[in-house]
Design a protein around this motif. Structure first.
Motif, PDB file in Angstrom:
ATOM      1  N   UNK A   1       0.812  -1.210   0.000  1.00 36.78           N
ATOM      2  CA  UNK A   1       0.000   0.000   0.000  1.00 36.78           C
ATOM      3  C   UNK A   1       0.844   1.258   0.000  1.00 36.78           C
ATOM      4  N   UNK A   2       1.999   1.198   0.641  1.00 41.74           N
ATOM      5  CA  UNK A   2       2.883   2.355   0.681  1.00 41.74           C
ATOM      6  C   UNK A   2       3.440   2.751  -0.667  1.00 41.74           C
ATOM      7  N   UNK A   3       3.387   1.836  -1.635  1.00 40.99           N
ATOM      8  CA  UNK A   3       3.915   2.139  -2.975  1.00 40.99           C
ATOM      9  C   UNK A   3       2.880   2.816  -3.872  1.00 40.99           C
ATOM     10  N   UNK A   4       1.663   2.984  -3.370  1.00 41.09           N
ATOM     11  CA  UNK A   4       0.587   3.483  -4.228  1.00 41.09           C
ATOM     12  C   UNK A   4       0.584   4.995  -4.389  1.00 41.09           C
ATOM     13  N   UNK A   5       1.071   5.735  -3.391  1.00 50.83           N
ATOM     14  CA  UNK A   5       1.058   7.196  -3.468  1.00 50.83           C
ATOM     15  C   UNK A   5       2.381   7.758  -2.955  1.00 50.83           C
ATOM     16  N   UNK A   6       2.579   9.029  -3.197  1.00 58.57           N
ATOM     17  CA  UNK A   6       3.798   9.689  -2.724  1.00 58.57           C
ATOM     18  C   UNK A   6       3.875   9.705  -1.207  1.00 58.57           C
ATOM     19  N   UNK A   7       2.719   9.809  -0.527  1.00 52.62           N
ATOM     20  CA  UNK A   7       2.720   9.891   0.934  1.00 52.62           C
ATOM     21  C   UNK A   7       2.563   8.526   1.589  1.00 52.62           C
TER      22      UNK A   7
ATOM     23  N   UNK B   1      11.190  18.873 -11.154  1.00 47.13           N
ATOM     24  CA  UNK B   1       9.822  19.115 -10.682  1.00 47.13           C
ATOM     25  C   UNK B   1       9.444  18.098  -9.610  1.00 47.13           C
ATOM     26  N   UNK B   2       8.646  18.552  -8.649  1.00 43.28           N
ATOM     27  CA  UNK B   2       8.232  17.643  -7.585  1.00 43.28           C
ATOM     28  C   UNK B   2       7.274  16.587  -8.131  1.00 43.28           C
ATOM     29  N   UNK B   3       7.197  15.479  -7.433  1.00 45.72           N
ATOM     30  CA  UNK B   3       6.278  14.402  -7.799  1.00 45.72           C
ATOM     31  C   UNK B   3       4.871  14.758  -7.331  1.00 45.72           C
ATOM     32  N   UNK B   4       3.871  14.444  -8.158  1.00 45.01           N
ATOM     33  CA  UNK B   4       2.492  14.566  -7.724  1.00 45.01           C
ATOM     34  C   UNK B   4       2.137  13.430  -6.788  1.00 45.01           C
ATOM     35  N   UNK B   5       1.127  13.632  -5.968  1.00 49.31           N
ATOM     36  CA  UNK B   5       0.793  12.635  -4.947  1.00 49.31           C
ATOM     37  C   UNK B   5       0.388  11.299  -5.571  1.00 49.31           C
ATOM     38  N   UNK B   6      -0.201  11.339  -6.776  1.00 49.37           N
ATOM     39  CA  UNK B   6      -0.632  10.109  -7.441  1.00 49.37           C
ATOM     40  C   UNK B   6       0.205   9.792  -8.680  1.00 49.37           C
ATOM     41  N   UNK B   7       1.342  10.432  -8.828  1.00 55.57           N
ATOM     42  CA  UNK B   7       2.149  10.223 -10.030  1.00 55.57           C
ATOM     43  C   UNK B   7       2.674   8.797 -10.129  1.00 55.57           C
ATOM     44  N   UNK B   8       2.997   8.200  -8.971  1.00 58.36           N
ATOM     45  CA  UNK B   8       3.526   6.833  -9.009  1.00 58.36           C
ATOM     46  C   UNK B   8       2.420   5.791  -8.901  1.00 58.36           C
ATOM     47  N   UNK B   9       1.162   6.234  -8.792  1.00 59.20           N
ATOM     48  CA  UNK B   9       0.061   5.293  -8.558  1.00 59.20           C
ATOM     49  C   UNK B   9      -0.094   4.242  -9.663  1.00 59.20           C
ATOM     50  N   UNK B  10      -0.022   4.608 -10.959  1.00 56.94           N
ATOM     51  CA  UNK B  10      -0.155   3.549 -11.978  1.00 56.94           C
ATOM     52  C   UNK B  10       0.880   2.439 -11.819  1.00 56.94           C
TER      53      UNK B  10
ATOM     54  N   UNK C   1      -3.020  18.388  -2.450  1.00 59.71           N
ATOM     55  CA  UNK C   1      -1.761  17.957  -3.069  1.00 59.71           C
ATOM     56  C   UNK C   1      -2.023  17.303  -4.420  1.00 59.71           C
ATOM     57  N   UNK C   2      -3.082  16.499  -4.497  1.00 53.36           N
ATOM     58  CA  UNK C   2      -3.386  15.807  -5.751  1.00 53.36           C
ATOM     59  C   UNK C   2      -3.746  16.796  -6.860  1.00 53.36           C
ATOM     60  N   UNK C   3      -4.479  17.862  -6.522  1.00 50.75           N
ATOM     61  CA  UNK C   3      -4.882  18.869  -7.512  1.00 50.75           C
ATOM     62  C   UNK C   3      -3.803  19.919  -7.728  1.00 50.75           C
ATOM     63  N   UNK C   4      -2.682  19.771  -7.009  1.00 52.52           N
ATOM     64  CA  UNK C   4      -1.541  20.685  -7.113  1.00 52.52           C
ATOM     65  C   UNK C   4      -1.932  22.119  -6.786  1.00 52.52           C
ATOM     66  N   UNK C   5      -2.888  22.267  -5.859  1.00 51.64           N
ATOM     67  CA  UNK C   5      -3.254  23.597  -5.375  1.00 51.64           C
ATOM     68  C   UNK C   5      -2.123  24.165  -4.527  1.00 51.64           C
TER      69      UNK C   5
END
Length: 594
Positions: free
Chosen positions: A156-162, A180-189, A417-421
């Motif tokens: 489960x820890x591999x699914x998101x940045x956090x 550039x920083x990683x998005x919270x769901x960038x590594x999700x796929x 974080x996911x919407x990069x606000x």
């Protein structure tokens, strides 16, 4: 002499930096000192030799990763403090009573999903006693359930940045390098491929899991201590005139032992048809947090003793000394109840069930007591030679009315974080401000949830990583591997970085491996002229998804002790799982990202 020494160090900085790093690796493997101490010694040696200057050392404290990790610890603590985690655990156990085997699958999937957003260590700690109970209900050995629990949490820890602090460490170093920083769901796929291959492989290898019963009676797990207490019904309570089963205030871990009316006590089957009346005392065994919650609610008169509860009353946790003069006597006759205005609101006796009610318990050495009283009474308890370690109880009441705030804060951090606000660190710090102002959790508790060892280890290893880079050691290592990789296909590079990180993480701290390998990975990518992002993702997941040793990940260590496993049990499951998840992850990276 000193000038010659300085000249020698300057001329051989890279070699000395690598030699110190090798010595640190040996120290990590020997485990004679904690990993944090070894990391600090390594960073201090770099400083003392001038390999790392003061300005470079201070620069690691500007890295956002440790701040984000600390913030996520606090947010997870708020969910525990407001009772959210306990409510979820209770719901799981309620469902398990009807469909125990299905509940096992649901708990594993729940651990997988929860670990994508929460620190997976508390997730495993909370779900550990649930898995042990499911083992009892289904007749399945706890050893077949606890290791899969840890594996699901790691995946489960591999699914998101956090999902894991390792990802955040890598992201912090990457940003410091100007990427550039990683998005919270960038590594999700990619994480979904890792998780799916891991869970499917685990199901297929179920027969390899040990089936013998743990030697320890409770598998080393279970809830915290359950205190025997009494709840006196007061005038106008909704329970008056109702059956015992109408009392819904118990968590799944608690239970009603009996009901006392005047001098008579009802137990067992007679409870089912017992109608409650004013003055009845419910005899209950329950965890300390629920007990403290009842105390704050003031619905019941708790425990036994003299005096009425006052606003400034405190709760003291203490233990009966072997020399206590009242050992063998009833608890109600303990001398301090007659001498001071105090009430005993709970008693715990490890490995035994005290009773039949709180007043009639025969005192034994090592009984743990929860006692309420004012400042004078607390001092009297501390001065009592018959009591050991009398101090204010650390367990506090749940703040269930603020649970929605804690949930919204965690959801807000993920969404923003996911919407990069805004960066995840900024969102997490704002969320901490909200939960502190609204008192979801007190400040002392909030800081107590932060694992200082983890943060210090990260800062120290970041310093070591900067020292390696500044000394030229990273460039030297890249020079060694460049001839081997220059003409190699990109998939070889992905596989090489993934499995090198994996092997190191089975032996060393995941965060230490991430801090050391990220600069090397970025330098290799720059030297070969390839996109560093796929390689960094391979490093992130490779440093986390390690299952072959009980020291490879903190959750593995927890279940290793709790399930009474052997070292070889992890090797037997973990090695094939490492290979399958590793190959699947690397192929997904090659296919989707290169």
């Amino acid at each position: 002499m000193i000038d010659a020494l300085r000249a020698f160090i300057e001329a051989h900085q890279a070699v000395l930096a690598l030699a110190i790093l090798a010595a640190m690796f040996v120290g990590f493997l020997m485990e004679r000192l904690p990993a944090t101490v070894i990391a600090i010694l390594g960073a201090c040696t770099y400083l003392a030799l001038g390999i790392l200057d003061a300005e470079a050392a201070y620069s690691v404290f500007s890295n956002s990763a440790p701040i984000v990790i600390g913030a996520m610890f606090v947010l997870s603590g708020a969910l525990i403090r407001t009772g959210v985690i306990q409510r979820v655990a209770d719901a799981i156990m309620a469902r398990a009573e009807k469909h125990p085997r299905l509940a096992i699958v649901e708990v594993l999937l729940g651990a997988l999903v929860a670990s994508a957003f929460l620190n997976n260590t508390p997730v495993v700690v909370v779900l550990l006693p649930i898995m042990i109970k499911l083992a009892e209900v289904t007749g399945i050995s706890a050893k077949k359930l606890l290791m899969p629990l840890s594996i699901a949490a790691v995946l489960g820890g591999t699914l998101t940045l956090i999902g894991t602090s390792t990802n955040l460490v890598v992201d912090g170093i990457v940003r410091d390098a100007g990427m550039p920083r990683f998005g919270i769901f960038e590594i999700t796929p990619i994480g979904l491929v890792t998780a799916a291959s891991g869970m499917i492989s685990l199901a297929l290898m179920w027969w390899l899991l040990p089936s013998d019963k743990p030697i320890k009676g409770d598998a080393g797990g279970g809830e915290g201590p359950l205190y025997l207490t009494e709840l006196a019904l007061q005038d106008g309570d909704d329970l008056i005139g109702a059956r015992v089963e109408a009392f819904k205030g118990l968590p799944r871990s608690g239970r009603i032992v009996g009901v006392r009316r005047a001098s008579a006590t009802v137990h067992g089957a007679d409870l089912e048809c017992w109608t409650l009346a004013e003055g009845d005392r419910l005899i209950v065994r329950v965890d300390a947090a629920t007990l403290m919650t009842w105390r704050e609610q003031r619905r019941f008169r708790l425990g036994i003793g003299s005096g009425n509860p006052a606003e400034n009353d405190m709760v003291v946790e203490t233990m009966v000394a072997p020399t206590h003069p009242s050992i063998g006597q009833r608890l109600v006759d303990i001398p301090f109840l007659q001498k001071i205005r105090a009430r005993i609101i709970g008693l715990d006796r490890p490995l035994h069930e005290p009773g039949p009610d709180l007043a009639s318990v025969r005192i034994r050495a090592a009984d743990r007591l929860l006692v309420t009283g004012g400042p004078r009474e607390v001092e009297a308890l501390r001065d009592n030679p018959g009591l050991i370690g009398a101090d204010l109880a650390k367990t506090r009441a749940f703040r269930r009315g603020k649970a929605w705030i804690a949930i919204l804060c965690m959801a807000g951090v993920v969404t923003l974080a996911a919407l990069e606000v805004m960066p995840i660190g900024v969102a997490a710090i704002i969320a901490i401000g909200v939960i502190l102002v609204t008192r979801c959790i007190d400040s002392d508790e909030a800081w107590g949830t932060i694992d200082g060892d983890v943060l210090i280890l990260i800062f120290a290893m970041l310093a070591v990583g900067v020292g390696l880079e500044n000394s030229g050691a990273v460039a030297m290592m890249v020079g060694w591997v460049k001839p081997l990789l220059a003409e190699a296909p990109r998939w070889v590079l992905v596989f090489g970085i993934y499995f090198f990180a994996l092997i190191l993480s089975e032996l060393l701290s995941n965060n230490a491996v991430a801090a050391l390998m990220t600069p090397v990975t970025l330098a290799i990518a720059a030297e070969l002229g390839v996109d560093p992002r796929p390689l960094v993702i391979a490093l992130m997941i490779g440093a986390s998804a390690c299952f072959a040793t009980p020291i490879g990940y903190q959750t593995n260590t927890i279940v290793y002790a709790a399930g009474d496993y052997r070292f070889v049990d992890f090797v037997k499951i973990g090695v094939p799982l490492n290979i399958i998840t590793g190959v699947s992850t690397c192929l997904a990276i090659v296919f989707f990202l290169t």
